[in-house]
Design an enzyme around this catalytic site. Structure first.
Site, short mmCIF file in Angstrom:
data_model
loop_
_atom_site.label_atom_id
_atom_site.label_comp_id
_atom_site.label_asym_id
_atom_site.label_seq_id
_atom_site.Cartn_x
_atom_site.Cartn_y
_atom_site.Cartn_z
N PRO A 123 0.85 -1.20 0.00
CA PRO A 123 0.00 0.00 0.00
C PRO A 123 0.88 1.25 0.00
O PRO A 123 1.97 1.24 0.57
CB PRO A 123 -0.80 -0.11 1.31
N LYS A 124 0.43 2.28 -0.66
CA LYS A 124 1.13 3.56 -0.61
C LYS A 124 0.56 4.34 0.57
O LYS A 124 -0.54 4.87 0.52
CB LYS A 124 0.95 4.34 -1.91
N ILE A 125 1.32 4.38 1.65
CA ILE A 125 0.86 4.98 2.89
C ILE A 125 0.81 6.50 2.75
O ILE A 125 1.74 7.12 2.25
CB ILE A 125 1.78 4.58 4.07
N GLY A 278 -2.92 4.87 -2.69
CA GLY A 278 -2.60 4.07 -3.86
C GLY A 278 -1.78 2.86 -3.48
O GLY A 278 -1.80 2.40 -2.32
#
EC number: 6.5.1.2
Length: 586
Positions: A123-125, A278
């Site tokens: 996951p794009k944190i 994202g």
């Protein structure tokens, strides 16, 4: 060229088309660039010095990109503008933050993945990127990303962040980790809750002079270990042993763009302990840390979610006029992608609302999606310095009795009336839409909204774009419409009757309708004394009486000609659907 190759070129050209430069003189361009830069720096101060969030993260990012685009257009030799915090760092990163390559869609993901083996997805944190520096097992620096080469040292805040180990079981002289400080949340569903300005909250807590209680609610997600173990599996196992186990639970192998899309959608809808914007694809093996350069990563790529709101530039303001004279306001905006829709226009509502908001071409507005995916105006994000206000129609000129007869100043309302007449629930003229009426208006003698009743196929076929066969089709539908029941004609004329009253109306002739007085109108459902008086006055209007007389005359002539027959040139009705044109009254 292959199909994928062609799609790739189309994507590139589409991106270039969206970066068109404003048609500004150099002096205005310099003024607008300085004006936007000043606003961005003001937001930077509130964001990083005071810990407040005056603007949504996604909107700020889009304005930052817009400023850089304007610089490329008008100041190509100037250094690209960056947020103020990118210049305020004073501590060198031992290894530069290379960032990730941004990919716009699944097709771009597929091309980026080609030829690469052993790829991993995380996951794009949505937090604040930092570098952790350990020397002989002790935390020695906590550095903000800054410009990728330098950042601020927030080591003084580290003791308040329980997720950051102050010491680790690794005594090497220098150990560098890169990751994301994020706000820990419970069962956060990105699809429902959005970004919650999580990044701004984290940044604000780190930038405050005094320790914030929010620091205790932060977590750390390590997404890079420069010069660490060679493989992703090795890095995650080692990180877990050192006390950085969050990322290992959210790292998945992927083999193609379909895998990426599935996980991206799953994480978008699933409860997570952090906010995301994202996904990021990582190559298994990374180059040596000394080769990393700020903003130059080709070893990781991000596919972000579509933001719930997005900003776009107003290109023009238009004023549709509905059939009853109601004036609406529509903003034509630079095309933007919102969810799976390309948005080019958004309704602002009434003229008074537009006047209160004072929106002019060049302003930046925020757009979201309402129910059923309809674009919705959210707010004004930024205003251009030079304000050239369009001239709006005079609301006193347009009302329920205006533009029953045609004139140049009446064109919008007149066309709205004709489009209304075409609808299936009114006179049902299939295939005769707004563009057809625009052609028919070129016919001499089209003076009022029912002039079409006396038009012949021979006359219509002389108009540009109308063939003899099409002219016969149009006239055939006109003839069929003349046999519609009285209620349909009352609706077509625009008599201000509620639907319930129209359905209950027992009259079967125009004479009965015109004989009604205000008391008789009140016997129908939904009509009180005020509306009854309005209907009576409306039907007594001279131009209304003339139109009714014309309708009666034409219907008598049609009746005398005998029953209508199906013309052999007419297409089946299923092939000529009625077109519902948006009306400012709806």
């Amino acid at each position: 060229m292959s199909g994928k190759g062609m799609l790739w070129l189309l994507w590139l050209f589409a991106g270039a088309a969206q970066a068109l430069c404003p048609q500004w003189a150099p002096a205005r361009a310099a003024e607008e660039i300085a004006h936007l830069r000043q606003q961005l720096r003001s937001w930077d101060g509130a964001y990083y010095d005071e810990g407040t969030t005056p603007i949504d993260d996604a909107l700020y990012d889009s304005l930052q990109r817009r400023l850089q685009q304007w610089q490329r257009c008008f100041q190509p030799a100037a250094e690209a503008d960056r947020p103020a915090w990118g210049r305020s760092g004073g501590t060198d990163h031992p290894v530069a933050h290379a960032g990730v390559k941004k990919l716009p869609d699944k097709l771009a993901v597929a091309y980026w993945m080609q030829g690469k083996e052993r790829l991993w997805l995380q996951p794009k944190i949505d937090g604040v990127a930092v570098t952790l520096v350990y020397r002989l097992g002790k935390l020695a620096a906590l550095i903000s990303r800054g410009d990728g080469a330098q950042g601020q040292n927030w080591l003084g805040k580290a003791p308040y962040i329980s997720a950051l180990p102050q010491t680790i079981d690794d005594k090497r002289p220098l150990l560098v980790l890169q990751g994301e400080l994020f706000l820990v949340v419970n069962d956060h569903q990105q699809s429902l809750h959005g970004g919650r300005n999580a990044r701004a909250q984290v940044a604000g807590a780190l930038m405050r002079q005094s320790p914030s209680p929010l620091l205790s609610q932060l977590g750390i997600f390590i997404w890079a270990w420069p010069d660490g173990p060679k493989t992703m599996e090795g890095r995650q196992a080692a990180l877990k042993r050192l006390g950085f186990g969050v990322a290992s639970a959210w790292t998945r192998p992927v083999s193609d763009e379909e895998d990426v899309a599935r996980w991206r959608d799953r994480w978008f809808r699933s409860p997570l302990p952090f906010v995301t914007d994202g996904v990021v694809i990582h190559q298994d093996r990374r180059s040596a840390g000394k080769q990393w350069l700020p903003g130059r990563s080709e070893e990781s790529a991000a596919w972000k979610y579509s933001p719930p709101i997005i900003s776009s530039e107003v290109q023009s303001v238009v004023f549709p006029i509905g059939r009853t004279g109601k004036i609406a306001v529509v903003l034509n905006v630079a095309p933007v992608q919102l969810d799976d829709k390309t948005v080019r226009r958004v309704s602002l509502g009434s003229l008074s609302r537009w006047q209160a908001l004072d929106i002019v071409p060049g302003d930046q507005v925020a757009i979201g999606l309402a129910g059923q995916g309809i674009p919705r105006f959210e707010s004004v994000v930024w205003r251009v310095k030079q304000r050239e206000r369009p001239v709006a129609p005079d609301p006193q000129r347009y009302h329920s009795l205006s533009c029953l007869n045609y004139s140049a100043g009446c064109r919008k309302q007149f066309l709205s009336r004709l489009s209304w007449i075409s609808q299936k629930s009114v006179l049902d003229l299939p295939g005769i839409q707004r563009s057809t009426w625009q052609r028919l208006l070129q016919q001499p003698g089209f003076t009022h909204i029912f002039s079409w009743m006396s038009m012949s196929a021979e006359r219509l076929s002389t108009l540009p774009g109308i063939t003899p066969q099409r002219a016969q089709q149009i006239v055939h539908h006109f003839n069929l419409a003349q046999r519609q029941p009285l209620r349909r004609w009352i609706k077509a004329l625009g008599v201000p009757l509620p639907e319930a009253a129209l359905s209950a109306l027992p009259d079967s002739s125009w004479a009965e309708l015109l004989a009604r007085d205000a008391r008789a109108w009140q016997q129908l459902p939904g009509i009180g004394a005020t509306l009854a008086e309005k209907i009576t006055r409306w039907l007594q209007d001279k131009q209304v009486r003339e139109l009714i007389a014309f309708i009666q005359q034409q219907q008598q002539q049609t009746a005398a000609a005998g029953p209508a027959t199906q013309h052999p040139a007419i297409l089946p009705s299923a092939a000529q659907p009625a077109i519902n044109v948006p009306d400012a009254d709806n």
